[in-house]
Design an enzyme around this catalytic site. Structure first.
Site, PDB file in Angstrom:
ATOM      1  N   GLU A 174       0.804  -1.238   0.000  1.00 29.78           N
ATOM      2  CA  GLU A 174       0.000   0.000   0.000  1.00 29.78           C
ATOM      3  C   GLU A 174       0.833   1.283   0.000  1.00 29.78           C
ATOM      4  O   GLU A 174       0.638   2.168   0.831  1.00 29.78           O
ATOM      5  CB  GLU A 174      -0.940  -0.010   1.212  1.00 29.78           C
ATOM      6  CG  GLU A 174      -1.858  -1.213   1.241  1.00 29.78           C
ATOM      7  CD  GLU A 174      -2.823  -1.211   2.412  1.00 29.78           C
ATOM      8  OE1 GLU A 174      -2.679  -0.368   3.315  1.00 29.78           O
ATOM      9  OE2 GLU A 174      -3.722  -2.066   2.423  1.00 29.78           O
ATOM     10  N   ASN A 214       1.980  -5.132  -3.182  1.00 29.39           N
ATOM     11  CA  ASN A 214       0.577  -5.431  -2.870  1.00 29.39           C
ATOM     12  C   ASN A 214      -0.178  -4.137  -2.576  1.00 29.39           C
ATOM     13  O   ASN A 214       0.325  -3.275  -1.851  1.00 29.39           O
ATOM     14  CB  ASN A 214       0.563  -6.337  -1.625  1.00 29.39           C
ATOM     15  CG  ASN A 214      -0.779  -6.988  -1.350  1.00 29.39           C
ATOM     16  OD1 ASN A 214      -1.340  -7.644  -2.232  1.00 29.39           O
ATOM     17  ND2 ASN A 214      -1.291  -6.828  -0.143  1.00 29.39           N
ATOM     18  N   HIS A 251     -10.442  -5.754  -2.443  1.00 31.35           N
ATOM     19  CA  HIS A 251     -11.487  -5.463  -1.456  1.00 31.35           C
ATOM     20  C   HIS A 251     -12.568  -4.675  -2.190  1.00 31.35           C
ATOM     21  O   HIS A 251     -12.375  -3.493  -2.499  1.00 31.35           O
ATOM     22  CB  HIS A 251     -10.937  -4.597  -0.322  1.00 31.35           C
ATOM     23  CG  HIS A 251      -9.923  -5.281   0.542  1.00 31.35           C
ATOM     24  ND1 HIS A 251     -10.223  -6.364   1.323  1.00 31.35           N
ATOM     25  CD2 HIS A 251      -8.607  -5.030   0.762  1.00 31.35           C
ATOM     26  CE1 HIS A 251      -9.148  -6.755   1.989  1.00 31.35           C
ATOM     27  NE2 HIS A 251      -8.147  -5.959   1.660  1.00 31.35           N
ATOM     28  N   GLU A 280      -6.511 -10.414  -1.225  1.00 30.55           N
ATOM     29  CA  GLU A 280      -7.291 -10.196   0.003  1.00 30.55           C
ATOM     30  C   GLU A 280      -8.779 -10.060  -0.322  1.00 30.55           C
ATOM     31  O   GLU A 280      -9.486  -9.228   0.249  1.00 30.55           O
ATOM     32  CB  GLU A 280      -6.801  -8.938   0.733  1.00 30.55           C
ATOM     33  CG  GLU A 280      -5.320  -8.965   1.051  1.00 30.55           C
ATOM     34  CD  GLU A 280      -4.825  -7.733   1.807  1.00 30.55           C
ATOM     35  OE1 GLU A 280      -5.645  -6.954   2.317  1.00 30.55           O
ATOM     36  OE2 GLU A 280      -3.595  -7.567   1.895  1.00 30.55           O
ATOM     37  N   ASP A 282     -12.543  -9.704  -0.755  1.00 30.79           N
ATOM     38  CA  ASP A 282     -13.826  -9.726  -0.051  1.00 30.79           C
ATOM     39  C   ASP A 282     -14.737  -8.728  -0.746  1.00 30.79           C
ATOM     40  O   ASP A 282     -14.276  -7.726  -1.295  1.00 30.79           O
ATOM     41  CB  ASP A 282     -13.696  -9.481   1.462  1.00 30.79           C
ATOM     42  CG  ASP A 282     -12.856  -8.277   1.855  1.00 30.79           C
ATOM     43  OD1 ASP A 282     -12.632  -7.372   1.012  1.00 30.79           O
ATOM     44  OD2 ASP A 282     -12.421  -8.210   3.016  1.00 30.79           O
TER      45      ASP A 282
HETATM   46  C1  XIL Z   1      -6.146  -6.050   8.397  1.00 29.92           C
HETATM   47  C2  XIL Z   1      -6.481  -7.172   9.356  1.00 29.92           C
HETATM   48  O1  XIL Z   1      -7.425  -8.010   8.762  1.00 29.92           O
HETATM   49  C3  XIL Z   1      -7.009  -6.624  10.656  1.00 29.92           C
HETATM   50  O2  XIL Z   1      -7.149  -7.647  11.617  1.00 29.92           O
HETATM   51  C4  XIL Z   1      -6.070  -5.589  11.188  1.00 29.92           C
HETATM   52  O3  XIL Z   1      -6.644  -5.016  12.319  1.00 29.92           O
HETATM   53  C5  XIL Z   1      -5.762  -4.537  10.154  1.00 29.92           C
HETATM   54  O4  XIL Z   1      -5.268  -5.142   8.992  1.00 29.92           O
HETATM   55  N1  XIL Z   1      -4.960  -4.549   3.708  1.00 29.92           N
HETATM   56  C6  XIL Z   1      -3.954  -5.355   4.147  1.00 29.92           C
HETATM   57  C7  XIL Z   1      -4.177  -6.211   5.338  1.00 29.92           C
HETATM   58  O5  XIL Z   1      -2.911  -5.465   3.500  1.00 29.92           O
HETATM   59  O6  XIL Z   1      -3.005  -6.406   6.068  1.00 29.92           O
HETATM   60  C8  XIL Z   1      -5.249  -5.659   6.216  1.00 29.92           C
HETATM   61  O7  XIL Z   1      -5.499  -6.579   7.267  1.00 29.92           O
HETATM   62  C9  XIL Z   1      -6.485  -5.359   5.420  1.00 29.92           C
HETATM   63  C10 XIL Z   1      -6.209  -4.346   4.364  1.00 29.92           C
END
Ligand code: XIL
Length: 487
Positions: A174, A214, A251, A280, A282
Site C-alpha cells: 500500500e 501489494n 477489497h 485479500e 472480499d
Molecule cells: C487487516 C487485518 O485483517 C485486521 O485484523 C487488522 O486489524 C488490520 O489489517 N490490507 C492489508 C491487510 O494489506 O493487512 C489488512 O489486514 C487489510 C487491508
C-alpha cells in the site's frame, strides 16, 4: 472511478490475539515445505468440488487469511483444510508483530500459522515487510537514514527466519495514494527509492521466494492509482529492480465494485513480466456476480496465479458486518462460493509452468527448420525409460517432537529421459506418513512404495525431481531408502 472509496477503516490488531497464537505455537517447530508447487494443471480432469481442487485444475491456488486465534477454531480449520491450499497470516507476520523492539524478532505467532498450514499441505504467503501501518512502535521515533536502515534490518531479520519456506512475500504494501502518486508516509520520507531498496534487500535475503508489491484500489485499469503502480512496476522491470508479482487486494465495497476492465488490469500487469494474484478478496454482501467476475478475470489471465479471500467465514472478516466472504457464520458455503467454484472449473488458461503436457520444452529450439529431430547422443538408446536408471536420496528437512519432514530426490543419472519412477521406503516402527506431495504412496507405515505423481513422471537425462512427506512418530529416525526403479 473518481470516487474510489477509502479503505474500510482498519482496526488495530489485538495483541491478545497474537499472544494466544504464540502460546499455542510454543512447542511447534517450523517445517519447510512451502516451495513445493502443489498445483499442476489438468483441464481435462473432472471439475473440482472444493475451491483448491477447482483452482488446481488450471495450476492456480485458492488461499485464505487466518489469524492466530483461528488455530483454536475447529470450524475454521475444517474448512481451511478442505478448501484452501495457500495461507496468509492476517497480522502475525507484519512488522509490529515480528519486531516489536529494535533488533528483537519474534516469530512464535507467525510460525504457528506457518506450521499448521504447511502440515496441512498448504503453501504460505508472507504478509508484509514494509508498510505504513502496523509498524513497530520504535519506527515512530526514527526518520531519514535511521528509519531506512531499520526497514532494511527488519526485512533481513524476518526473511532470514522464513528463508526458503514461503511461496511469496508482500515486500511492500500500500505505498500509493489514490491519485497515483506515492502515499505520504514515514517510509516515503526516507526517499523515493525506498521501495526499490526494500525489493533489492529482499532478493538478496531470500532468492527463492517471489517478491510482490501489494495494494488495494488498483483493480480498475483507468484509475490513477492503478496507473501509478503500473508505471512503477514497468520502471522496475526496465531498470532490473527485482520484482516478481503484483498483489491486487480486491477489497470490493459498496463504492468500489468489480470494474468491467479488471481482466485488462490483470493482463496488463502480467504483460510486464510479473505474476498477478488477488490477495485479500472480499466483496460487500458477497455478490455472486462480482465474485464470479473477479474469479473469471483471474482464470482468463495465464499469469494470474491464484486468489486469496481475507478470511473464510463472515465471522472471520475484518469487514464482518458486510458479510463479504464465501462462507456464512455457520460455516456453510454461500451462493458466492458456488459462483467462484464454477468460474474456477471453467478456466481455460493454465498458469505457465504447471502444465502436465508431456510436450514440455525438452527439445531443441525451432531454429533449424527441416533438420531431423534432436538426435540422441551416440550410442544411447532412443529416449524412453530405462529400468533402474534412477537413484533415490533422502534428506531430513526438519524434525520436531513427534515427527519429521523428509524429502527424496529422484535423480535420473542415465542418458535417456525416464517416464515414471518408483521408490521404496521403509519407515521405523511407530512412524506413519501423514502427508505426501509430488508422489503417490501405497501404504503409510512399514514398507511404503511411492510412485511419481501425474505431473512429474518424466525426468530428463541428468535431471531430478523431488517428493516430500511428513511423518508422525516419536523419533526422527530417517526411513530406509530402497531401490528407485523406472518406469
Ligand atoms: C487487516 C487485518 O485483517 C485486521 O485484523 C487488522 O486489524 C488490520 O489489517 N490490507 C492489508 C491487510 O494489506 O493487512 C489488512 O489486514 C487489510 C487491508
Amino acid at each position: 472511478m473518481k470516487d474510489a472509496p477509502a479503505q474500510p477503516k482498519r482496526r488495530r490488531s489485538g495483541r491478545a490475539r497474537l499472544l494466544l497464537g504464540g502460546v499455542c505455537a510454543a512447542a511447534i517447530a517450523v517445517s519447510s515445505v512451502a516451495l513445493v508447487n502443489f498445483a499442476y494443471a489438468d483441464l481435462s480432469g473432472p471439475p473440482g468440488t472444493t475451491l483448491k481442487a477447482a483452482a488446481e485444475r488450471s495450476g492456480r491456488y485458492f488461499g485464505a487469511a487466518m489469524g492466530g486465534d483461528r488455530l483454536n477454531d475447529s470450524g475454521f480449520l475444517t474448512i481451511a483444510n478442505r478448501e484452501f491450499d495457500m495461507m496468509t497470516a492476517v497480522n502475525e507476520m507484519k512488522p509490529d508483530a515480528t519486531e516489536p523492539n529494535s533488533g528483537q524478532f519474534t516469530f512464535t505467532a507467525g510460525d504457528a500459522i506457518y506450521t499448521w498450514a504447511t502440515q496441512h499441505g498448504m503453501r504460505v504467503r508472507g504478509h508484509t515487510l514494509a508498510w505504513h501501518a502496523q509498524q513497530p512502535r520504535f519506527w515512530a521515533g526514527l526518520s531519514g537514514s535511521s528509519l531506512r536502515t531499520a526497514m532494511i534490518e527488519h526485512i533481513n531479520g524476518v526473511m532470514a527466519h522464513y528463508k526458503g519456506k514461503l511461496a511469496y512475500w508482500d515486500v511492500v504494501n500500500e505505498a500509493f495514494a489514490e491519485n497515483g502518486s506515492r502515499r505520504q508516509s514515514n517510509l516515503q520520507n526516507t526517499g523515493n527509492d525506498w521501495i526499490e531498496a526494500a525489493f533489492r534487500t529482499a532478493r538478496t535475503a531470500d532468492p527463492s521466494v517471489k517478491l510482490c508489491y501489494n495494494d488495494y484500489n488498483i483493480e480498475n485499469w483507468t484509475y490513477a492509482k492503478t496507473q501509478g503502480v503500473y508505471n512503477m512496476i514497468k520502471d522496475f522491470k526496465t531498470r532490473g529492480v527485482p520484482i516478481d508479482c503484483v498483489g491486487l487486494q480486491t477489497h470490493f465495497t459498496g463504492g468500489s465494485s468489480l470494474p468491467s476492465n479488471f481482466q485488462t488490469t490483470l493482463s496488463s500487469f502480467a504483460a510486464l513480466g510479473v505474476d498477478v494474484a488477488l490477495t485479500e478478496a472480499d466483496v460487500t454482501n458477497a455478490s455472486t456476480t462480482q465474485y464470479a467476475g473477479l474469479t473469471q478475470a483471474c482464470a482468463n489471465v495465464p499469469r494470474c496465479v491464484g486468489i486469496t479471500t481475507w478470511g473464510i467465514r463472515d465471522s472471520d472478516s475484518w469487514r464482518g458486518s458486510e458479510n463479504p466472504l464465501l462462507f456464512d457464520r455457520n460455516s456453510n458455503p454461500k451462493p458466492a462460493y458456488t459462483s467462484v467454484l464454477n468460474a474456477l472449473n471453467t478456466a481455460t488458461t493454465t498458469v505457465p509452468g504447471t502444465s502436465t503436457s508431456p510436450s514440455t520444452p525438452v527439445s531443441t529450439p525451432p531454429s533449424s527448420p527441416s533438420s531431423s529431430p534432436p538426435s540422441s547422443p551416440p550410442g544411447s538408446p532412443s529416449a524412453s525409460g530405462q529400468p533402474g536408471a534412477c537413484t533415490a536420496t533422502f534428506r531430513m528437512v526438519n524434525t520436531w517432537d513427534g515427527g519429521f519432514q523428509g524429502e527424496v530426490t529422484v535423480a535420473n543419472n542415465g542418458s535417456a529421459t525416464i517416464n515414471g519412477w518408483t521408490v521404496r521406503l521403509t519407515l521405523a516402527g511407530g512412524q506413519s506418513i501423514a502427508n505426501i506431495w509430488n508422489g503417490v504412496n501405497t501404504g503409510t507405515s512399514g514398507a511404503v512404495t511411492v510412485r511419481n505423481a501425474a505431473y512429474n513422471a518424466t525426468v530428463g537425462a541428468n535431471a531430478s525431481t523431488t517428493f516430500g512427506f511428513l511423518v508422525n512418530g516419536s523419533t526422527g529416525t530417517a526411513p530406509g531408502i530402497g531401490a528407485c526403479t523406472s518406469p
